[in-house]
Design a protein around this motif. Sequence first.
Motif, PDB file in Angstrom:
ATOM      1  N   GLU A  51       7.294   1.603   5.969  1.00 43.22           N
ATOM      2  CA  GLU A  51       8.449   2.505   5.848  1.00 43.22           C
ATOM      3  C   GLU A  51       7.984   3.882   5.406  1.00 43.22           C
ATOM      4  O   GLU A  51       7.004   4.002   4.685  1.00 43.22           O
ATOM      5  N   ARG A  52       8.725   4.885   5.854  1.00 40.64           N
ATOM      6  CA  ARG A  52       8.404   6.257   5.435  1.00 40.64           C
ATOM      7  C   ARG A  52       9.541   6.824   4.617  1.00 40.64           C
ATOM      8  O   ARG A  52      10.696   6.718   4.992  1.00 40.64           O
ATOM      9  N   LEU A  53       9.186   7.442   3.473  1.00 38.78           N
ATOM     10  CA  LEU A  53      10.204   8.073   2.631  1.00 38.78           C
ATOM     11  C   LEU A  53       9.776   9.502   2.362  1.00 38.78           C
ATOM     12  O   LEU A  53       8.584   9.798   2.303  1.00 38.78           O
ATOM     13  N   THR A  54      10.751  10.382   2.174  1.00 37.92           N
ATOM     14  CA  THR A  54      10.371  11.729   1.762  1.00 37.92           C
ATOM     15  C   THR A  54      10.360  11.752   0.245  1.00 37.92           C
ATOM     16  O   THR A  54      11.163  11.085  -0.420  1.00 37.92           O
ATOM     17  N   LEU A  75       5.854   9.725   1.757  1.00 36.96           N
ATOM     18  CA  LEU A  75       5.309   8.507   1.155  1.00 36.96           C
ATOM     19  C   LEU A  75       5.434   7.392   2.188  1.00 36.96           C
ATOM     20  O   LEU A  75       6.518   7.130   2.705  1.00 36.96           O
ATOM     21  N   ASN A  76       4.293   6.777   2.495  1.00 36.43           N
ATOM     22  CA  ASN A  76       4.302   5.695   3.466  1.00 36.43           C
ATOM     23  C   ASN A  76       4.041   4.387   2.709  1.00 36.43           C
ATOM     24  O   ASN A  76       3.021   4.246   2.039  1.00 36.43           O
ATOM     25  N   ILE A  77       4.998   3.461   2.768  1.00 33.98           N
ATOM     26  CA  ILE A  77       4.845   2.176   2.075  1.00 33.98           C
ATOM     27  C   ILE A  77       4.606   1.099   3.118  1.00 33.98           C
ATOM     28  O   ILE A  77       5.402   0.959   4.053  1.00 33.98           O
ATOM     29  N   ARG A  90       0.853  -1.184   0.000  1.00 36.08           N
ATOM     30  CA  ARG A  90       0.000   0.000   0.000  1.00 36.08           C
ATOM     31  C   ARG A  90       0.894   1.241   0.000  1.00 36.08           C
ATOM     32  O   ARG A  90       1.838   1.330   0.783  1.00 36.08           O
ATOM     33  N   LEU A  91       0.599   2.171  -0.912  1.00 35.24           N
ATOM     34  CA  LEU A  91       1.307   3.454  -0.904  1.00 35.24           C
ATOM     35  C   LEU A  91       0.333   4.500  -0.387  1.00 35.24           C
ATOM     36  O   LEU A  91      -0.771   4.636  -0.921  1.00 35.24           O
TER      37      LEU A  91
END
Length: 372
Positions: A304-307, A289-291, A281-282
Amino acid sequence: MKFIVSSTYLLKQLQVLGGVINSSNTLPILDNFLFELDHTKLTVSASDLETTMASTLDVESDSEGSVAIPARLLLDTLKTFPEQPLTFVVEDNNTVEISSNHGKYALAYADGAEFPKAVALEDPSKTVVTGDVLATAISKTIFAAGNDDLRPVMSGVFFQFSTEGLTFVATDAHKLVKYTREDIKANQVAEFIMPKKPLNLLKGILAASEDDVTIEYNESNAKFTFENSELICRLIDGKYPNYEAVIPKENPNKLAIDRTQFLNSVRRVSIFSNKTTHQIRLKIAGAELNISAEDIDYSNKAEERLTCDYQGDDMQIGFNSRFLTEMLNNLNSDEVQLEMSMPNRAGILTPVDGLDEGEQITMLVMPVMLNS
């Protein structure tokens, strides 16, 4: 019939041709290489009836003739020789004798006349492409082609040539890749569907080649000629689906992110996803962006969290992680852009950088329904 040839030179050519031969053939003659000698030119061919490939080698000889030699036996023998000249002599007792520095080896041969003749293309259209461009076009698209025998048109790569440029498309209904070159043009419009096997052969041979490849094609067959080789194959019969219709035009939500970081995250998180759906899920909000993935049956989950750089409304969308990983793996750019319109419409993945002049690549991935 007699000729002398370098062992490593012969082996190198035969290993390429060996890729054409199937492990189990209906016709026993297809387990052989066809050797056709015309003085100093030796043409070796291999075929599986659908695809035929031939290479011309320079040898020392003043005779002519043709014989079919067992491919597996010959390849296994050649692999063991260090570099040296080998002498091939066709004897009267139906054997070919190979003499090396240290010994003699006799193989039974079949009559060359029994070997199926390659198709001659009548009235073909013609386009010239450099080898590395063709190899890139194949490797960028072939992974997206389907394996479904019930839909043979989707199991190949669609070649679309026009005076504007060349387009290569592959899809299996879950993912689609469209690769375009505007710097190379054809002299007339043509469309055909190439099967995977000859494309994989070409991809391997042409990867680092800057030589021109001449592509000739008609309704039913295509022929690729390069250096000292040619490959003829039967095309897949049928009409390719209208792929332009499935590419969404309006995609207001745009996400730009570092490709390697995104790929590694998707890989890690997908280990925790359901083993049948591979669903991740994105969740995108602001610059984050939370995957996430969850396998409810085993209580496994990961997040996981990405900028990222995101313009658009906050949204959640689900994808099959295997398709996303394959696509990100096939791009060479540092940064990628994912464009989306709604959680139930396809997402479009494109490289932001790393493309040549006139080169374009669009990848489309279908979403999977999220169970809230």
